[in-house]
Design an enzyme around this catalytic site. Sequence first.
Site, PDB file in Angstrom:
ATOM      1  N   THR A 191       0.739  -1.287  -0.031  1.00 17.00           N
ATOM      2  CA  THR A 191       0.254  -0.126  -0.055  1.00 17.00           C
ATOM      3  C   THR A 191       0.758   1.146  -0.059  1.00 17.00           C
ATOM      4  O   THR A 191       0.391   2.335   0.005  1.00 17.00           O
ATOM      5  CB  THR A 191      -0.896   0.210   1.399  1.00 17.00           C
ATOM      6  OG1 THR A 191      -0.081  -0.347   2.400  1.00 17.00           O
ATOM      7  CG2 THR A 191      -1.894  -0.968   1.127  1.00 17.00           C
ATOM      8  N   GLY A 192       2.110   1.237   0.188  1.00 15.30           N
ATOM      9  CA  GLY A 192       2.966   2.464  -0.160  1.00 15.30           C
ATOM     10  C   GLY A 192       2.482   3.243   1.274  1.00 15.30           C
ATOM     11  O   GLY A 192       3.205   2.917   2.332  1.00 15.30           O
ATOM     12  N   THR A 193       1.747   4.169   1.154  1.00 16.18           N
ATOM     13  CA  THR A 193       0.817   4.373   2.202  1.00 16.18           C
ATOM     14  C   THR A 193       1.113   5.623   3.022  1.00 16.18           C
ATOM     15  O   THR A 193       2.387   5.685   3.790  1.00 16.18           O
ATOM     16  CB  THR A 193       0.582   3.503   3.365  1.00 16.18           C
ATOM     17  OG1 THR A 193      -0.046   2.395   2.536  1.00 16.18           O
ATOM     18  CG2 THR A 193      -0.323   3.767   4.274  1.00 16.18           C
ATOM     19  N   THR A 194       0.442   6.598   3.222  1.00 21.62           N
ATOM     20  CA  THR A 194       0.522   7.682   4.164  1.00 21.62           C
ATOM     21  C   THR A 194      -1.020   7.406   5.112  1.00 21.62           C
ATOM     22  O   THR A 194      -2.029   7.509   4.207  1.00 21.62           O
ATOM     23  CB  THR A 194       0.405   8.811   3.757  1.00 21.62           C
ATOM     24  OG1 THR A 194       1.650   9.136   3.141  1.00 21.62           O
ATOM     25  CG2 THR A 194       0.617  10.029   4.848  1.00 21.62           C
TER      26      THR A 194
ATOM     27  N   SER B 214       5.141   4.846   4.622  1.00 21.94           N
ATOM     28  CA  SER B 214       6.268   5.503   3.939  1.00 21.94           C
ATOM     29  C   SER B 214       6.209   6.927   3.672  1.00 21.94           C
ATOM     30  O   SER B 214       7.268   7.669   3.607  1.00 21.94           O
ATOM     31  CB  SER B 214       6.316   4.834   2.234  1.00 21.94           C
ATOM     32  OG  SER B 214       5.124   5.053   1.742  1.00 21.94           O
TER      33      SER B 214
END
Length: 227
Positions: free
Chosen positions: A5-8, A135
């Site tokens: 999801t990479g994600t923040t 990330s």
Amino acid sequence: MITKTGTTIVGMKYKTGVILAADTRSTQGPVVSDKNCVKIHQITDKIMCCGAGTAADASRVARMASRELRLFQNKYLRLPLVSHFRKVCTQHLHKYGGGIGAALIVGGIDSEGCHLYEIHPHGSENSALFVSLGSGSLGAIATLESRYRAMDKDEAIDLACDAVKAGILNDLYSGSNIDVCVIDYSGVEFLRNYRRIGVSENTDTLVYPLDSVRIKREEVFDIVEEY
């Protein structure tokens, strides 16, 4: 290839509840595999969580814990506490020593009040007023640390979105839209694609006149038909 999801993802408390927010980009290595995935999962009527890391792991852990809490509710006819969800997740993740790539932000309301927890893949957890994982969390947590204060619902939503936006703009693995979830004593409000990030404001199409390209040389070829 494993989808991540990479994600923040962001969670924060406000005066009467909890806000969760997340971007919607999912990646496979350097490739964006999904521009509009859902990273906010419903556990019970008043408990929600955001997932970062490996998409399948985060989703399966959330589903497993949700199933445990619903079994508890049906068996004992009592609403489960947010700490119950936290305990189920941390014990499950700790058994695998970080092998399950799921980092979670848990928010909810129960008979003991408003709660917000961060849970890491190795099984450690922490309670906080605001938190960010993923990330893009560096940019998000900087925004939260500089602007967090006692806020009402609308101010909290704006700050959560600004924090996720800061993560998106400083992380190639985060992007697309922002989903927001508001949890208060009246229930859960899920705002899908509440804000779009990185959309071009100039939507005019470029039109080139036919005479805008100068023809410097023209050659005419005879067509030879062969039978």
